[in-house]
Design a protein around this motif. Sequence first.
Motif, PDB file in Angstrom:
ATOM      1  N   UNK A  85     -36.051 -99.109  41.384  1.00 43.41           N
ATOM      2  CA  UNK A  85     -37.489 -99.327  41.519  1.00 43.41           C
ATOM      3  C   UNK A  85     -38.232 -97.992  41.637  1.00 43.41           C
ATOM      4  N   UNK A  86     -37.697 -97.063  42.426  1.00 43.43           N
ATOM      5  CA  UNK A  86     -38.340 -95.767  42.588  1.00 43.43           C
ATOM      6  C   UNK A  86     -38.323 -94.991  41.288  1.00 43.43           C
ATOM      7  N   UNK A  87     -37.160 -94.934  40.653  1.00 36.20           N
ATOM      8  CA  UNK A  87     -37.027 -94.189  39.393  1.00 36.20           C
ATOM      9  C   UNK A  87     -37.964 -94.753  38.335  1.00 36.20           C
ATOM     10  N   UNK A  88     -38.035 -96.075  38.247  1.00 37.30           N
ATOM     11  CA  UNK A  88     -38.915 -96.706  37.266  1.00 37.30           C
ATOM     12  C   UNK A  88     -40.370 -96.446  37.582  1.00 37.30           C
ATOM     13  N   UNK A  89     -40.749 -96.579  38.854  1.00 36.62           N
ATOM     14  CA  UNK A  89     -42.137 -96.370  39.257  1.00 36.62           C
ATOM     15  C   UNK A  89     -42.593 -94.945  38.965  1.00 36.62           C
ATOM     16  N   UNK A  90     -41.698 -93.989  39.112  1.00 37.36           N
ATOM     17  CA  UNK A  90     -42.043 -92.591  38.863  1.00 37.36           C
ATOM     18  C   UNK A  90     -41.903 -92.202  37.396  1.00 37.36           C
ATOM     19  N   UNK A  91     -41.467 -93.139  36.569  1.00 33.00           N
ATOM     20  CA  UNK A  91     -41.335 -92.863  35.138  1.00 33.00           C
ATOM     21  C   UNK A  91     -40.197 -91.921  34.812  1.00 33.00           C
ATOM     22  N   UNK A  92     -39.128 -91.972  35.610  1.00 31.75           N
ATOM     23  CA  UNK A  92     -37.985 -91.090  35.398  1.00 31.75           C
ATOM     24  C   UNK A  92     -36.889 -91.802  34.611  1.00 31.75           C
ATOM     25  N   UNK A  93     -35.983 -91.028  34.058  1.00 34.80           N
ATOM     26  CA  UNK A  93     -34.824 -91.547  33.337  1.00 34.80           C
ATOM     27  C   UNK A  93     -35.217 -92.583  32.282  1.00 34.80           C
ATOM     28  N   UNK A  94     -36.143 -92.261  31.364  1.00 33.77           N
ATOM     29  CA  UNK A  94     -36.588 -93.244  30.373  1.00 33.77           C
ATOM     30  C   UNK A  94     -35.485 -93.697  29.427  1.00 33.77           C
ATOM     31  N   UNK A  95     -34.453 -92.864  29.225  1.00 34.52           N
ATOM     32  CA  UNK A  95     -33.367 -93.272  28.332  1.00 34.52           C
ATOM     33  C   UNK A  95     -32.301 -94.090  29.049  1.00 34.52           C
ATOM     34  N   UNK A  96     -32.439 -94.238  30.372  1.00 35.86           N
ATOM     35  CA  UNK A  96     -31.543 -95.098  31.120  1.00 35.86           C
ATOM     36  C   UNK A  96     -30.109 -94.621  31.210  1.00 35.86           C
ATOM     37  N   UNK A 124     -38.784 -83.375  66.510  1.00 35.57           N
ATOM     38  CA  UNK A 124     -39.995 -82.963  65.816  1.00 35.57           C
ATOM     39  C   UNK A 124     -40.079 -83.670  64.466  1.00 35.57           C
ATOM     40  N   UNK A 125     -41.200 -83.516  63.809  1.00 42.35           N
ATOM     41  CA  UNK A 125     -41.395 -84.143  62.510  1.00 42.35           C
ATOM     42  C   UNK A 125     -40.445 -83.602  61.463  1.00 42.35           C
ATOM     43  N   UNK A 126     -40.278 -84.333  60.364  1.00 42.73           N
ATOM     44  CA  UNK A 126     -39.307 -83.955  59.339  1.00 42.73           C
ATOM     45  C   UNK A 126     -39.782 -82.765  58.516  1.00 42.73           C
ATOM     46  N   UNK A 127     -38.817 -82.095  57.942  1.00 45.72           N
ATOM     47  CA  UNK A 127     -39.104 -80.984  57.038  1.00 45.72           C
ATOM     48  C   UNK A 127     -37.954 -80.834  56.040  1.00 45.72           C
ATOM     49  N   UNK A 128     -38.166 -79.977  55.060  1.00 44.86           N
ATOM     50  CA  UNK A 128     -37.113 -79.628  54.083  1.00 44.86           C
ATOM     51  C   UNK A 128     -36.575 -80.851  53.346  1.00 44.86           C
ATOM     52  N   UNK A 129     -37.486 -81.662  52.782  1.00 38.75           N
ATOM     53  CA  UNK A 129     -37.059 -82.827  52.007  1.00 38.75           C
ATOM     54  C   UNK A 129     -36.418 -82.397  50.689  1.00 38.75           C
ATOM     55  N   UNK A 130     -35.316 -83.055  50.352  1.00 39.33           N
ATOM     56  CA  UNK A 130     -34.660 -82.862  49.060  1.00 39.33           C
ATOM     57  C   UNK A 130     -34.205 -84.234  48.566  1.00 39.33           C
ATOM     58  N   UNK A 131     -34.117 -84.379  47.252  1.00 34.93           N
ATOM     59  CA  UNK A 131     -33.662 -85.654  46.705  1.00 34.93           C
ATOM     60  C   UNK A 131     -32.920 -85.431  45.395  1.00 34.93           C
ATOM     61  N   UNK A 132     -31.960 -86.312  45.122  1.00 32.93           N
ATOM     62  CA  UNK A 132     -31.216 -86.284  43.875  1.00 32.93           C
ATOM     63  C   UNK A 132     -30.933 -87.730  43.470  1.00 32.93           C
ATOM     64  N   UNK A 133     -30.496 -87.907  42.238  1.00 36.63           N
ATOM     65  CA  UNK A 133     -30.195 -89.230  41.708  1.00 36.63           C
ATOM     66  C   UNK A 133     -28.826 -89.157  41.051  1.00 36.63           C
ATOM     67  N   UNK A 134     -27.869 -89.880  41.624  1.00 36.96           N
ATOM     68  CA  UNK A 134     -26.522 -89.845  41.065  1.00 36.96           C
ATOM     69  C   UNK A 134     -25.823 -91.191  41.291  1.00 36.96           C
ATOM     70  N   UNK A 135     -25.047 -91.569  40.302  1.00 36.39           N
ATOM     71  CA  UNK A 135     -24.291 -92.832  40.357  1.00 36.39           C
ATOM     72  C   UNK A 135     -25.197 -94.018  40.658  1.00 36.39           C
TER      73      UNK A 135
END
Length: 226
Positions: A59-70, A109-120
């Motif tokens: 849902x996130x990947x689709x909403x952000x228009x990522x990975x169009x070739x699937x 304390x509040x969050x910091x240093x956000x990182x994200x990846x998409x695998x499997x």
Amino acid sequence: MLVQARALILSALLALPPLAAAAHPHVYIDSKLELIYDETGRLSAVAVEWSYDELYSLLIVTDLGLDPDGDGVLDYDERTRLQGFDADWEPDFDGRLYLTTDQGPVELLGPRSFEADYRDGRIVSRHLRPLSSPLPADAALQLQTYDPEFYVDFTLHGPPRFLGRDDCRAALDQGNPDAARAAYRAALDAALLEATDDAEAELVTVDIGGAGAGALNVICGSATTG
């Protein structure tokens, strides 16, 4: 939960009957923790890794228009656009991370240093939660990650990684998922009985606290449990 997360998942749930949509969590997250100690051996921060379930990740990947070739692979530009997708926290959102010692809750304390990846087929994100004051070197500690509204079902995986110390150990209590579901069902039934109409029933939220939640019990050096 996060503003963006609720908005995205809501769009996929609108076609469901209210009770069906409310009868179970909407997002499933596998959580891993990394404990970071300073040069004096005090716990100074916790790094949190969230692995979102396949459906929510899609849902996130689709909403952000990522990975169009699937093909399940994001290029550099797509990974850049994914960064910070879950960083828009509401002001009172606690990150669903809870630390306690014998002295009581530990302030983060509040969050910091956000990182994200998409695998499997899953989005894996990471952020850092510094402690407001580092913990004494030998303080016994319990860590939990759960959603008291049961909107998200967290599964805590262990053992954690320890950075800065080699004399720490952790015991993982898996908790009782059935207890969480039973508490949620009971709280939901009670809340729905108080709803005056269908519109109010659709907006019902509950609070089951940490019912059934797993826990990591950590001791370092000469600390003991019990």
